[in-house]
Design an enzyme around this catalytic site. Structure first.
Site, short mmCIF file in Angstrom:
data_model
loop_
_atom_site.label_atom_id
_atom_site.label_comp_id
_atom_site.label_asym_id
_atom_site.label_seq_id
_atom_site.Cartn_x
_atom_site.Cartn_y
_atom_site.Cartn_z
N VAL A 169 0.84 -1.20 0.00
CA VAL A 169 0.00 0.00 0.00
C VAL A 169 0.88 1.25 0.00
O VAL A 169 0.63 2.20 -0.76
CB VAL A 169 -0.97 -0.01 1.19
CG1 VAL A 169 -1.83 1.25 1.19
CG2 VAL A 169 -1.85 -1.26 1.16
N ASP A 170 1.89 1.27 0.85
CA ASP A 170 2.85 2.37 0.83
C ASP A 170 3.48 2.52 -0.55
O ASP A 170 3.66 3.64 -1.05
CB ASP A 170 3.98 2.11 1.84
CG ASP A 170 3.66 2.69 3.22
OD1 ASP A 170 2.89 3.66 3.30
OD2 ASP A 170 4.20 2.17 4.20
#
Length: 400
Positions: A169-170
């Site tokens: 996600v990052d």
């Protein structure tokens, strides 16, 4: 050679991955990224990998901070905030990923900055956005994998929800920051207008799963993970990972008849296409019983020969020796700020005219303090006063 972002100055207030990996992508393409760190350096410098660092610095930090200049500023003090505003006044882009409200307390929020610098591109990265019911919640990759459904649909049916083995996600949010920063710069080139750009981890996690969300929310059925580990809850067999005699292979979408012929596995062909989803666990067990009798290389060769989408399952040491990785020059060697070298990833995209470059190695904390203050017009006396007062952190060895 002029790079696409030559002449673009970025005031980078980010830490950990979401922001720093984005600004490295922009720095690789020529942007002058000034990394504004807290005294002592940002958190990622000290994040251990399995309890270890690389010569005192986190390998995670080293992977995401090349081509940047570093200055340590104490933003909790008025003089530190004043210096930060001087950097912002001369910047094209501000990128920050503090919790909502922090930059406002520092007098560095978009409304204040844009009054001083109207054409600024102000990129704010957060966990959930600048407002809403979750605005005060912590935003972190694992939490967003959980909240977005990603962990719920990964793994086998009887396993607990399973997170992905990287900060996916990052990583996606960082790519979105880099992409939409350049879009905003392009808009400014056309219109002379600056603007605020908001990127958040929750949106990034949902964006990652656009096709799966669309399927689940629009088809009148429930999806669940398979017992045997078909790699996605909504795809037919043979899609998944299969054990071999000496390792594992991944098999993607493939006609069962073709796989059956390639492996001389007549029973596999008996499963009609209509059964490939409902009977996916049976198919997986049958096929894996065969793959376990074959060496990985032989199995890959046999399936590739009939155009089945197959690949070996590598670890990172295998990756480093992979001939395509070497051909693509995707792994590069850089100098460690404290001496020696380390191996990391290079730019994943090739340009025929303006390829990404590594101009400088990851900086030591505050390495460019004197240089950057000189550019702002501070003389040696003022520089030493700021250092002595703790506003710009401490002297580093190569900055004395």
């Amino acid at each position: 050679m002029t790079l696409p972002l030559d002449g673009i100055r970025i005031a980078d207030f980010t830490q950990m991955m979401q922001g720093p990996w984005a600004t490295q992508k922009l720095a690789d393409m020529g942007a002058d990224v000034v990394k504004i760190e807290r005294p002592g350096g940002e958190w990622e410098r000290f994040l251990e990998a399995g309890g270890e660092t690389l010569e005192g610095t986190s390998p995670f930090f080293l992977a995401m901070n090349r081509n940047k200049r570093s200055i340590e500023l104490d933003l909790k003090r008025e003089r530190g905030q004043k210096l930060a505003r001087e950097f912002v006044a001369d910047a094209d882009v501000v990128v920050e990923n503090f919790r909502p409200g922090v930059m406002e307390r520092f007098g560095l929020d978009y409304e204040t900055v844009s009054e001083q610098n109207p054409d600024i591109i102000y990129v704010s990265a957060s966990g959930f956005g600048p407002d809403g019911p979750y605005v005060d919640r912590p935003g972190q990759d694992l939490l967003l994998q959980a909240m977005s459904g990603l962990a719920r649909y990964t793994g086998r049916r009887d396993d607990p929800p399973t997170p992905v083995g990287t900060a996916v996600v990052d990583e996606h949010a960082a790519s979105l920051i880099a992409l939409h920063t350049t879009m905003a710069l392009f808009h400014r080139e056309r219109t002379d207008e600056g603007q605020r750009v908001d990127v958040n981890l929750f949106n990034a996690a949902l964006d990652l799963q656009c096709q799966e969300l669309t399927a689940v929310l629009n088809l009148e059925r429930e999806f669940e993970r398979s017992e045997e580990g078909i790699a996605q809850a909504w795809l037919d067999a043979p899609y998944g990972i299969y054990e071999t005699a000496d390792g594992y292979v991944a098999i993607a979408m493939a006609p069962l008849e073709t796989v059956s012929d390639a492996l001389d596995l007549e029973e596999l062909a008996e499963y009609a296409a209509a059964d490939a989803y409902e009977r996916r666990d049976e198919i997986k067990r049958l096929l894996e019983a065969e793959t376990r009798t074959r060496a990985t290389d032989d199995l890959v060769e046999a399936l590739l020969a009939v155009d089945v989408w197959v690949a070996p399952v590598n670890d990172f040491h295998d990756v480093a020796e992979d001939p395509q990785v070497k051909h693509n020059e995707m792994l590069i060697e850089l100098e460690h700020p404290d001496g020696g070298t380390f191996t990391t990833t290079g730019s994943p995209v090739d340009y025929s005219k303006t390829p990404a470059t590594v101009r400088t190695n990851p900086p030591a904390a505050g390495e460019h303090t004197r240089e950057l203050l000189t550019e702002l017009g501070y003389d040696e006396t003022a520089y030493k006063e700021l250092v002595a007062d703790g506003v710009v952190g401490t002297l580093v060895e190569n900055d004395e």
